[in-house]
Scaffold this motif. Structure first.
Motif, PDB file in Angstrom:
ATOM      1  N   HIS A  70       0.870  -1.169   0.000  1.00  0.00           N
ATOM      2  CA  HIS A  70       0.000   0.000   0.000  1.00  0.00           C
ATOM      3  C   HIS A  70       0.906   1.216   0.000  1.00  0.00           C
ATOM      4  O   HIS A  70       2.002   1.172   0.579  1.00  0.00           O
ATOM      5  N   LYS A  71       0.472   2.301  -0.604  1.00  0.00           N
ATOM      6  CA  LYS A  71       1.332   3.479  -0.726  1.00  0.00           C
ATOM      7  C   LYS A  71       1.805   4.013   0.616  1.00  0.00           C
ATOM      8  O   LYS A  71       2.889   4.587   0.699  1.00  0.00           O
ATOM      9  N   ASP A  72       1.034   3.810   1.689  1.00  0.00           N
ATOM     10  CA  ASP A  72       1.424   4.309   3.003  1.00  0.00           C
ATOM     11  C   ASP A  72       2.245   3.301   3.810  1.00  0.00           C
ATOM     12  O   ASP A  72       2.726   3.640   4.897  1.00  0.00           O
ATOM     13  N   GLU A 139      -7.829  -2.548  -8.264  1.00  0.00           N
ATOM     14  CA  GLU A 139      -8.256  -1.163  -8.069  1.00  0.00           C
ATOM     15  C   GLU A 139      -8.442  -0.783  -6.603  1.00  0.00           C
ATOM     16  O   GLU A 139      -8.606   0.387  -6.279  1.00  0.00           O
ATOM     17  N   ASN A 140      -8.387  -1.751  -5.681  1.00  0.00           N
ATOM     18  CA  ASN A 140      -8.453  -1.450  -4.247  1.00  0.00           C
ATOM     19  C   ASN A 140      -7.121  -0.946  -3.694  1.00  0.00           C
ATOM     20  O   ASN A 140      -7.069  -0.383  -2.605  1.00  0.00           O
ATOM     21  N   ASN A 141      -6.030  -1.172  -4.413  1.00  0.00           N
ATOM     22  CA  ASN A 141      -4.700  -0.657  -4.062  1.00  0.00           C
ATOM     23  C   ASN A 141      -4.208  -1.086  -2.685  1.00  0.00           C
ATOM     24  O   ASN A 141      -3.510  -0.337  -2.001  1.00  0.00           O
ATOM     25  N   TYR A 142      -4.537  -2.314  -2.284  1.00  0.00           N
ATOM     26  CA  TYR A 142      -4.090  -2.777  -0.973  1.00  0.00           C
ATOM     27  C   TYR A 142      -4.088  -4.306  -0.925  1.00  0.00           C
ATOM     28  O   TYR A 142      -5.061  -4.952  -1.319  1.00  0.00           O
ATOM     29  N   VAL A 143      -3.002  -4.842  -0.424  1.00  0.00           N
ATOM     30  CA  VAL A 143      -2.941  -6.268  -0.127  1.00  0.00           C
ATOM     31  C   VAL A 143      -1.947  -6.491   1.011  1.00  0.00           C
ATOM     32  O   VAL A 143      -0.932  -5.801   1.114  1.00  0.00           O
ATOM     33  N   LYS A 144      -2.291  -7.422   1.877  1.00  0.00           N
ATOM     34  CA  LYS A 144      -1.403  -7.900   2.925  1.00  0.00           C
ATOM     35  C   LYS A 144      -1.254  -9.390   2.671  1.00  0.00           C
ATOM     36  O   LYS A 144      -2.251 -10.120   2.603  1.00  0.00           O
TER      37      LYS A 144
END
Length: 180
Positions: A70-72, A139-144
């Motif tokens: 994630h970008k953060d 498109e959710n821009n997040y994965v763990k």
């Protein structure tokens, strides 16, 4: 449950689904014939899940870590996203278990066409050594995700062309054997 399909030829946003019209679905059996192994696990209880423990024991996955994309959360995010999406192979299997979020693994089939595999919470995938592939967020821009390895982790990706590596040659032999 995992879903896979043949990708269109569009060069637009890599995070889009890129389905052909009409959609050309790919079954778990088709993925298996490419050496791709899929499992569904209980991501809410990954720390104590007996199924994950048994998979790790049976496959000798002795090393693991967890990465958040994630970008953060990921240093050099934009650079890493570009790197993950470059077509490459590894000399060892790539094992990923999605704990939160979602993304896509793209793999080449035996005819060198892209198959997109949509991964979400609870999905575990094993990509065989030598298969050309890439990863991107959706498109959710997040994965763990949990990353698993046999022995010490090796992060080296070999961008295409990498056909002279023994892992690639072994993979190509596997595909030829599957075709018979």
């Amino acid at each position: 449950m995992v879903e896979a399909w043949y990708m269109d030829e569009s060069q637009e946003d890599q995070r889009a689904p890129h389905r052909q019209r009409p959609n050309q679905a790919v079954s778990l059996e088709q993925l298996r014939r490419l050496g791709v192994v899929y499992r569904r696990l209980d991501a809410d209880n990954y720390e104590t899940d007996p199924c994950l423990k048994e998979i790790r024991r049976a496959e000798n996955y002795s090393w693991m870590d967890i990465v958040t994309i994630h970008k953060d959360k990921l240093p050099n995010y934009e650079e890493k996203i570009k790197t993950f999406y470059e077509e490459h192979l590894h000399l060892d299997d790539e094992i990923r278990y999605i704990l939160e979020g979602s993304g896509y693994f793209d793999v080449r089939d035996q005819d060198d066409k892209w198959i997109r595999i949509s991964m979400e919470k609870g999905d575990m995938i094993t990509l065989p050594a030598g298969i050309y592939h890439r990863f991107t967020l959706d498109e959710n821009n997040y994965v763990k995700a949990m990353r698993l390895f046999v022995g010490e982790p090796v992060w080296t990706a070999y961008n295409r062309p990498a056909d002279d590596f023994p892992a690639r040659k072994q993979y190509m032999k596997f595909l030829a054997d599957e075709a018979q």
